[in-house]
Design a protein around this motif. Structure first.
Motif, PDB file in Angstrom:
ATOM      1  N   TRP A 207       0.841  -1.209   0.000  1.00  0.00           N
ATOM      2  CA  TRP A 207       0.000   0.000   0.000  1.00  0.00           C
ATOM      3  C   TRP A 207       0.872   1.254   0.000  1.00  0.00           C
ATOM      4  CZ3 TRP A 207      -4.964  -1.078  -0.847  1.00  0.00           C
ATOM      5  CH2 TRP A 207      -5.438  -2.336  -0.481  1.00  0.00           C
ATOM      6  N   PHE A 208       1.911   1.254   0.831  1.00  0.00           N
ATOM      7  CA  PHE A 208       2.814   2.402   0.879  1.00  0.00           C
ATOM      8  C   PHE A 208       3.675   2.464  -0.376  1.00  0.00           C
ATOM      9  CE2 PHE A 208       6.958   4.268   2.032  1.00  0.00           C
ATOM     10  CZ  PHE A 208       6.532   5.552   2.350  1.00  0.00           C
ATOM     11  N   ALA A 209       4.112   1.311  -0.878  1.00  0.00           N
ATOM     12  CA  ALA A 209       4.950   1.284  -2.077  1.00  0.00           C
ATOM     13  C   ALA A 209       4.220   1.886  -3.277  1.00  0.00           C
ATOM     14  CB  ALA A 209       5.385  -0.145  -2.384  1.00  0.00           C
ATOM     15  N   ILE A 210       2.915   1.684  -3.355  1.00  0.00           N
ATOM     16  CA  ILE A 210       2.135   2.298  -4.442  1.00  0.00           C
ATOM     17  C   ILE A 210       2.218   3.810  -4.362  1.00  0.00           C
ATOM     18  CG2 ILE A 210      -0.222   2.684  -5.296  1.00  0.00           C
ATOM     19  CD1 ILE A 210      -0.823  -0.236  -4.599  1.00  0.00           C
ATOM     20  N   ARG A 211       2.101   4.359  -3.155  1.00  0.00           N
ATOM     21  CA  ARG A 211       2.187   5.817  -2.977  1.00  0.00           C
ATOM     22  C   ARG A 211       3.559   6.333  -3.426  1.00  0.00           C
ATOM     23  NH1 ARG A 211      -1.820   9.407  -1.052  1.00  0.00           N
ATOM     24  NH2 ARG A 211      -0.671  10.066   0.781  1.00  0.00           N
TER      25      ARG A 211
END
Length: 301
Positions: A17-21
């Motif tokens: 989820w954070f990597a997408i951001r």
């Protein structure tokens, strides 16, 4: 193997989820437009998976029109779901998105019951407990972010719905196919769909290839797609749907903690209380959902 696959999915998807951001374009650090980033992720993943599939001797590949059509439909639904996730995360944090994804066990159970794939089980009690914890975490998360992110919330909810649908489709119509073969076809159809969407909607969109977003994209492709979807499809074949979908009750805990470390969110006492409820619900799901998966068992290797 089932426990290992579950832990791998929970830990890796809790970080994606954070990597997408990080992957998404930002004027200060560069990056990729949402649909382009998603398409490149699945392009890299599909290349890895098809190479591995070829080296494996193409064993237990899908046979018959029904299996291929199911994989095609699931791949397209998955692509639409990922497009919605990437668009949603332009407006909400990864932790908030993962909280909303806790609706998945309820939607999967509903669609599975309506399609006759599985009957509701007592394990749903654990999902209810876990969702209560996610609701507590979410109330704190939304209090921090405010209500101005409604569009992002709607995109994430649309993604949850498509994920629920393709999970039931794969469980019901794709039997006896190896997780590697399933994921290779699944990633290819997702890549093609996302590529068409990106070409149609993001021509001329700002793109800047820099180190951090590119590393995030490669992490998403290799671990977030190639590794975890193989593990996820293994779970689909060896565990009940309600147990598999309980993954979305674990991921928000890790995703929200990462938000705190990255300065993209906040967890207070109420958030940690919700995290405890999530973990308790996951334990209940695992205990009450034990036993063989419903439906035909895959043939011997």
């Amino acid at each position: 193997m089932t426990a290992l696959a579950y832990v791998a999915c929970a830990l890796i998807w809790g970080t994606t989820w954070f990597a997408i951001r990080v992957c998404l374009y930002h004027p200060a650090r560069g990056g990729y437009p949402p649909l382009t980033g998603a398409a490149l992720r699945f392009l890299v993943a599909a290349a890895i998976l098809w190479a591995a599939f070829a080296l494996s001797g193409r064993r237990r590949r899908p046979h018959g029109a029904r299996a291929h059509l199911a994989l095609l439909g699931a791949g397209v639904l998955n692509a639409l779901g990922y497009a919605a996730v990437y668009l949603g995360e332009t407006r909400v944090s990864g932790g908030t998105a993962s909280v909303l994804y806790a609706l998945l066990p309820f939607l999967v159970t509903l669609f599975a019951a309506l399609s006759g794939t599985e009957r509701p089980s007592r394990a749903l009690l654990g999902a209810v407990l876990g969702f209560a914890g996610v609701a507590v975490i979410g109330s704190e998360s939304f209090a921090v972010g405010g209500a101005a992110r409604l569009t992002g919330v709607v995109w994430i909810l649309a993604s949850v719905t498509t994920a629920s649908l393709y999970t039931v489709v794969l469980k019901r119509f794709v039997v006896g196919v190896s997780p590697l073969a399933m994921n290779a076809h699944f990633a290819l159809y997702g890549c093609l769909t996302l590529s068409v969407l990106a070409l149609c909607t993001e021509r001329g969109a700002p793109t800047q290839v820099t180190l951090r977003p590119t590393l995030a994209l490669l992490y998403l492709a290799l671990f977030g797609t190639a590794v975890t979807f193989v593990a996820y499809f293994y779970l689909l074949q060896h565990a009940r749907l309600v147990v598999v979908s309980s993954l979305v009750l674990v991921e928000p805990v890790l995703a929200l903690c990462i938000d705190v470390v990255a300065g993209d969110g906040q967890l207070g006492p109420r958030g940690y209380a919700g995290a405890a409820l999530v973990l308790a619900g996951t334990v209940v799901v695992a205990l009450l959902g034990r036993g063989p998966a419903v439906g035909p068992a895959p043939p011997p290797a």
